[in-house]
Design an enzyme around this catalytic site. Structure first.
Site, mmCIF file in Angstrom:
data_model
loop_
_atom_site.group_PDB
_atom_site.id
_atom_site.type_symbol
_atom_site.label_atom_id
_atom_site.label_comp_id
_atom_site.label_asym_id
_atom_site.label_seq_id
_atom_site.Cartn_x
_atom_site.Cartn_y
_atom_site.Cartn_z
ATOM 1 C CE1 TYR A 11 -3.875 3.048 1.034
ATOM 2 C CE2 TYR A 11 -2.192 2.857 3.432
ATOM 3 C CZ TYR A 11 -2.931 3.626 2.179
ATOM 4 O OH TYR A 11 -3.941 4.356 2.609
ATOM 5 C CG ASP A 31 6.255 -7.104 -1.317
ATOM 6 O OD1 ASP A 31 5.930 -5.392 -1.478
ATOM 7 O OD2 ASP A 31 5.701 -7.645 -1.141
ATOM 8 C CB THR A 144 3.514 1.463 14.389
ATOM 9 O OG1 THR A 144 2.083 1.575 14.850
ATOM 10 C CG2 THR A 144 3.938 0.668 15.766
ATOM 11 C CB SER A 179 -1.726 -6.376 18.381
ATOM 12 O OG SER A 179 -0.654 -5.683 17.951
ATOM 13 C CE1 TYR A 181 2.688 -3.878 12.588
ATOM 14 C CE2 TYR A 181 1.355 -3.102 14.135
ATOM 15 C CZ TYR A 181 1.893 -3.113 12.393
ATOM 16 O OH TYR A 181 2.994 -1.429 12.403
ATOM 17 C CG HIS A 182 0.533 -2.555 17.186
ATOM 18 N ND1 HIS A 182 -0.696 -3.361 17.097
ATOM 19 C CD2 HIS A 182 0.616 -1.109 16.782
ATOM 20 C CE1 HIS A 182 -1.234 -1.736 16.883
ATOM 21 N NE2 HIS A 182 0.052 -1.148 16.457
ATOM 22 C CE LYS A 185 5.683 -2.023 11.650
ATOM 23 N NZ LYS A 185 6.328 -2.055 10.901
ATOM 24 C CG ASN A 240 -8.120 4.001 4.153
ATOM 25 O OD1 ASN A 240 -8.003 4.596 4.020
ATOM 26 N ND2 ASN A 240 -6.852 3.714 3.422
ATOM 27 C CB THR A 253 -17.473 -1.782 11.912
ATOM 28 O OG1 THR A 253 -16.476 -1.425 11.334
ATOM 29 C CG2 THR A 253 -18.963 -2.224 11.289
ATOM 30 C CE1 TYR A 255 -14.699 -2.989 14.975
ATOM 31 C CE2 TYR A 255 -12.396 -3.092 15.227
ATOM 32 C CZ TYR A 255 -13.171 -3.417 14.146
ATOM 33 O OH TYR A 255 -12.703 -4.219 13.289
HETATM 34 P P1 NAD Z 1 1.756 -3.750 3.596
HETATM 35 O O1 NAD Z 1 1.046 -5.107 3.794
HETATM 36 O O2 NAD Z 1 0.629 -3.508 2.530
HETATM 37 O O3 NAD Z 1 2.655 -3.643 2.570
HETATM 38 C C1 NAD Z 1 3.975 -4.201 3.250
HETATM 39 C C2 NAD Z 1 4.719 -5.262 1.659
HETATM 40 O O4 NAD Z 1 5.437 -6.201 2.399
HETATM 41 C C3 NAD Z 1 3.596 -5.770 1.098
HETATM 42 O O5 NAD Z 1 3.447 -6.226 -0.528
HETATM 43 C C4 NAD Z 1 4.601 -7.908 1.455
HETATM 44 O O6 NAD Z 1 4.072 -8.773 0.151
HETATM 45 C C5 NAD Z 1 6.057 -7.592 1.841
HETATM 46 N N1 NAD Z 1 6.770 -8.032 2.856
HETATM 47 C C6 NAD Z 1 6.283 -8.439 4.014
HETATM 48 N N2 NAD Z 1 7.446 -9.028 4.803
HETATM 49 C C7 NAD Z 1 8.142 -9.010 3.987
HETATM 50 C C8 NAD Z 1 8.973 -9.852 3.856
HETATM 51 N N3 NAD Z 1 9.553 -10.922 4.575
HETATM 52 N N4 NAD Z 1 9.909 -10.077 2.604
HETATM 53 C C9 NAD Z 1 9.796 -9.161 1.444
HETATM 54 N N5 NAD Z 1 8.647 -8.271 1.536
HETATM 55 C C10 NAD Z 1 7.751 -8.397 2.376
HETATM 56 O O7 NAD Z 1 1.293 -2.279 3.883
HETATM 57 P P2 NAD Z 1 1.421 -1.319 3.920
HETATM 58 O O8 NAD Z 1 0.305 -0.589 4.881
HETATM 59 O O9 NAD Z 1 1.921 -0.386 3.155
HETATM 60 O O10 NAD Z 1 2.609 -0.783 5.312
HETATM 61 C C11 NAD Z 1 3.541 -0.433 5.701
HETATM 62 C C12 NAD Z 1 5.033 0.103 6.317
HETATM 63 O O11 NAD Z 1 4.252 0.841 7.004
HETATM 64 C C13 NAD Z 1 4.616 -1.459 7.328
HETATM 65 O O12 NAD Z 1 5.839 -1.450 7.919
HETATM 66 C C14 NAD Z 1 3.795 -0.965 8.847
HETATM 67 O O13 NAD Z 1 4.342 -1.995 10.087
HETATM 68 C C15 NAD Z 1 4.032 0.417 8.209
HETATM 69 N N6 NAD Z 1 2.846 1.519 8.271
HETATM 70 C C16 NAD Z 1 1.993 1.112 8.081
HETATM 71 C C17 NAD Z 1 1.110 2.046 9.154
HETATM 72 C C18 NAD Z 1 -0.910 2.064 7.820
HETATM 73 O O14 NAD Z 1 -1.917 2.744 8.560
HETATM 74 N N7 NAD Z 1 -0.807 1.714 6.808
HETATM 75 C C19 NAD Z 1 0.258 3.057 9.406
HETATM 76 C C20 NAD Z 1 1.632 2.501 10.083
HETATM 77 C C21 NAD Z 1 2.784 2.085 10.179
HETATM 78 N N1 USQ Z 2 -11.448 0.113 15.119
HETATM 79 C C1 USQ Z 2 -13.179 1.225 15.335
HETATM 80 N N2 USQ Z 2 -13.471 0.248 13.844
HETATM 81 C C2 USQ Z 2 -12.877 -0.533 12.554
HETATM 82 C C3 USQ Z 2 -11.828 -0.496 12.422
HETATM 83 C C4 USQ Z 2 -10.651 -0.294 13.556
HETATM 84 O O1 USQ Z 2 -13.169 1.657 15.680
HETATM 85 O O2 USQ Z 2 -13.395 -0.845 11.842
HETATM 86 C C5 USQ Z 2 -10.264 1.465 15.935
HETATM 87 C C6 USQ Z 2 -9.539 0.349 16.405
HETATM 88 O O3 USQ Z 2 -10.062 -0.495 17.257
HETATM 89 C C7 USQ Z 2 -8.608 1.130 17.033
HETATM 90 C C8 USQ Z 2 -8.189 2.094 15.472
HETATM 91 O O4 USQ Z 2 -9.765 1.937 15.353
HETATM 92 O O5 USQ Z 2 -8.747 1.778 18.382
HETATM 93 C C9 USQ Z 2 -7.300 1.657 14.594
HETATM 94 O O6 USQ Z 2 -7.762 0.465 14.099
HETATM 95 P P1 USQ Z 2 -6.239 0.382 12.846
HETATM 96 O O7 USQ Z 2 -7.225 -0.826 12.164
HETATM 97 O O8 USQ Z 2 -7.477 1.367 11.811
HETATM 98 O O9 USQ Z 2 -4.732 0.340 13.130
HETATM 99 P P2 USQ Z 2 -4.273 -0.272 13.575
HETATM 100 O O10 USQ Z 2 -4.724 -1.767 14.088
HETATM 101 O O11 USQ Z 2 -3.437 0.099 14.829
HETATM 102 O O12 USQ Z 2 -2.880 -0.644 12.981
HETATM 103 C C10 USQ Z 2 -3.067 0.215 11.480
HETATM 104 C C11 USQ Z 2 -1.907 -0.344 10.586
HETATM 105 C C12 USQ Z 2 -0.222 -0.798 11.340
HETATM 106 C C13 USQ Z 2 -0.131 0.767 11.328
HETATM 107 C C14 USQ Z 2 -0.942 1.270 12.942
HETATM 108 C C15 USQ Z 2 -0.473 2.498 13.461
HETATM 109 O O13 USQ Z 2 -2.573 -1.584 10.419
HETATM 110 O O14 USQ Z 2 -0.097 -0.948 10.739
HETATM 111 O O15 USQ Z 2 1.161 0.446 12.888
HETATM 112 O O16 USQ Z 2 -2.477 1.868 12.198
HETATM 113 S S1 USQ Z 2 -1.076 2.969 15.184
HETATM 114 O O17 USQ Z 2 -2.099 2.707 15.171
HETATM 115 O O18 USQ Z 2 -0.763 4.293 14.999
HETATM 116 O O19 USQ Z 2 -0.328 2.194 15.627
#
Ligand code: NAD
Ligand code: USQ
Length: 387
Positions: A11, A31, A144, A179, A181-182, A185, A240, A253, A255
């Site tokens: 993305y 990737d 994050t 989580s 995931y978090h 990081k 989104n 939705t 939460y």
């Molecule tokens: P995404 O899942 O769309 O993109 C991540 C890409 O990394 C994917 O194309 C996946 O195939 C690739 N990938 C994952 N593991 C891999 C591996 N082992 N080797 C090679 N490629 C690999 O995610 P995104 O939304 O583009 O987010 C990118 C980064 O930004 C992530 O690290 C995410 O934690 C961070 N981030 C995203 C958001 C958000 O809201 N989208 C917010 C905060 C931080």
């Molecule tokens: N939430 C709702 N309704 C929904 C989806 C989410 O109320 O339909 C709430 C969640 O409970 C949470 C908040 O919205 O409190 C954010 O949720 P999210 O799914 O938009 O974001 P999050 O899980 O925190 O993860 C996303 C990205 C992640 C990035 C993170 C930034 O997927 O890669 O690290 O945002 S942050 O939130 O600042 O940690």
């Protein structure tokens, strides 16, 4: 500058590759297509149709006249990754290549382990490859805001100065992530800080908030250049998702109470922040943290903004306080500092009616591709046992 983008099919990674290529950098992406394969687990797919990486690269060359190289493979596989770094010799590495969905990491033990192994091992390989082959390369790592959790004090940018029993020190800000995931990081951050200290690497940890939006200047050059747009209960991020739900005529939705407050930013600002970090690199041995978001909103604030915008466009948008599948505070203090990137010159795109309307128009164009069963969240943070 030679810039290697890890996760360049994702993305954020794909728009970043075009953005930096357009500005004259020599860009290569890495990737393993893992993100596309995770979709198969849920029968999900990006709302906006996306081309294969190879088609995107050809389209980008056709439209811009610029070439972006691609290396297909897993950064956890050092036999694949090490030669990439040795050959390309990046001056900056932008590391997006991780499993990024909190719900995915909370599905079960297998997904938690996968997320942490993928993210932590991949990141460790990046650090080793830098130390072995390009020690002066600058790592721009996507972290994050969720590393910090929701403490009852202001959130500083990575470090906090503390007085304890008459002595004073500046220490890493406490981490209380929500989580597996978090947590991955947080572990990455510790490994990066350690390698800057012991090997003299330079790194910027971008603690990014939740990203929204679908268009960047480069994407708008050709429909074949579109980036993925997730709206399902596992990978879709909150704003989104709300915009897609509004167009589908489904209740938003929220939460629980919806008081969960987070930092947010427009996808265009993600690209600008990454470029600012690259243009103003950390020094050798320096580990620095920038909080990368432009505004704070509660989940309910966002739902109300989407409802209001929907009304202006003649849509009847309702809000549903769905039981919260996550374990998180629904009412809390939240005030995070984000001056580092502003001081470097970031000009934010704040959330406004024009942005909401433009995303709604893109969603409407692809409305026929929406799948209702993907909307409701079905990953629960709580563990239930039968004994
Ligand atoms: P995404 O899942 O769309 O993109 C991540 C890409 O990394 C994917 O194309 C996946 O195939 C690739 N990938 C994952 N593991 C891999 C591996 N082992 N080797 C090679 N490629 C690999 O995610 P995104 O939304 O583009 O987010 C990118 C980064 O930004 C992530 O690290 C995410 O934690 C961070 N981030 C995203 C958001 C958000 O809201 N989208 C917010 C905060 C931080
Ligand atoms: N939430 C709702 N309704 C929904 C989806 C989410 O109320 O339909 C709430 C969640 O409970 C949470 C908040 O919205 O409190 C954010 O949720 P999210 O799914 O938009 O974001 P999050 O899980 O925190 O993860 C996303 C990205 C992640 C990035 C993170 C930034 O997927 O890669 O690290 O945002 S942050 O939130 O600042 O940690």
């Amino acid at each position: 500058m030679r810039i290697l983008i890890l996760g360049g099919d994702g993305y954020l990674g794909w728009p970043t590759a075009m953005y930096l290529s357009q500005r004259g950098h020599e860009v290569a992406v890495v990737d393993n297509m893992a993100r596309r394969s995770w979709d198969y687990e849920f029968g999900a797919e990006s709302l906006v149709p996306i081309r294969s990486l190879q088609e995107r690269l050809m389209a980008w060359e056709e439209v811009s006249g610029k070439r972006v190289a691609a290396y297909i493979g897993d950064i956890c596989d050092y036999d694949f990754f090490e030669p990439v770094v040795r050959e390309f010799r990046p001056e900056a590495i932008v590391h997006y290549g991780e499993q990024r969905a909190a719900p995915y990491s909370m599905i079960d033990r297998k997904h938690a382990v996968y997320t942490q192994v993928n993210n932590i091992v991949g990141n460790l390989n990046v650090l080793y490859a830098m130390a072995d082959h390009v020690p002066s390369c600058h790592l721009v790592k996507l972290g994050t805001m969720g590393e910090y959790g929701t403490p009852n004090i202001d959130i500083e940018e990575g470090f906090i100065t503390i007085e304890h029993k008459g002595r004073k020190d500046t220490l890493p800000y406490p981490k209380q992530p929500g989580s597996f995931y978090h947590l991955s990081k947080v572990h990455d951050s510790h490994n990066i800080m350690f390698c800057c200290r012991i090997w003299g690497l330079s790194a910027t940890d971008l603690n990014q908030g939740v990203v929204y939006g679908v268009d960047t200047d480069e994407i708008l050059m050709d429909e074949r250049l579109r980036t993925r747009f997730d709206y399902d209960g596992v990978f879709g991020t909150v704003l989104n998702r709300f915009l897609v739900q509004a167009v589908m005529g489904l209740p938003l939705t929220v939460y629980g109470k919806g008081g969960q407050t987070r930092g947010f930013l427009d996808i265009r600002d993600t690209l600008a922040c990454v470029e600012l970090a690259i243009r103003h690199p950390a020094e050798r041995g320096q580990y620095r943290v920038f909080n990368q978001f432009t505004e704070q909103f509660s989940v309910l604030d966002l739902a109300l903004a989407v409802q209001e915008q929907g009304k202006k466009l003649g849509m009847d948008v309702t809000i549903d306080h769905t039981p919260n599948p996550r374990v998180e505070l629904e009412q809390h203090y939240y005030n995070a500092i984000n001056t580092n990137l502003l001081d470097l010159g970031l000009q934010p795109h704040y959330l406004n009616d024009t942005l909401l309307e433009s995303v709604i128009h893109v969603v409407e164009r692809y409305k026929d591709r929406t799948k209702h069963h993907l909307i409701q969240p079905d990953v629960n943070w709580r563990r239930t046992t039968n004994h």
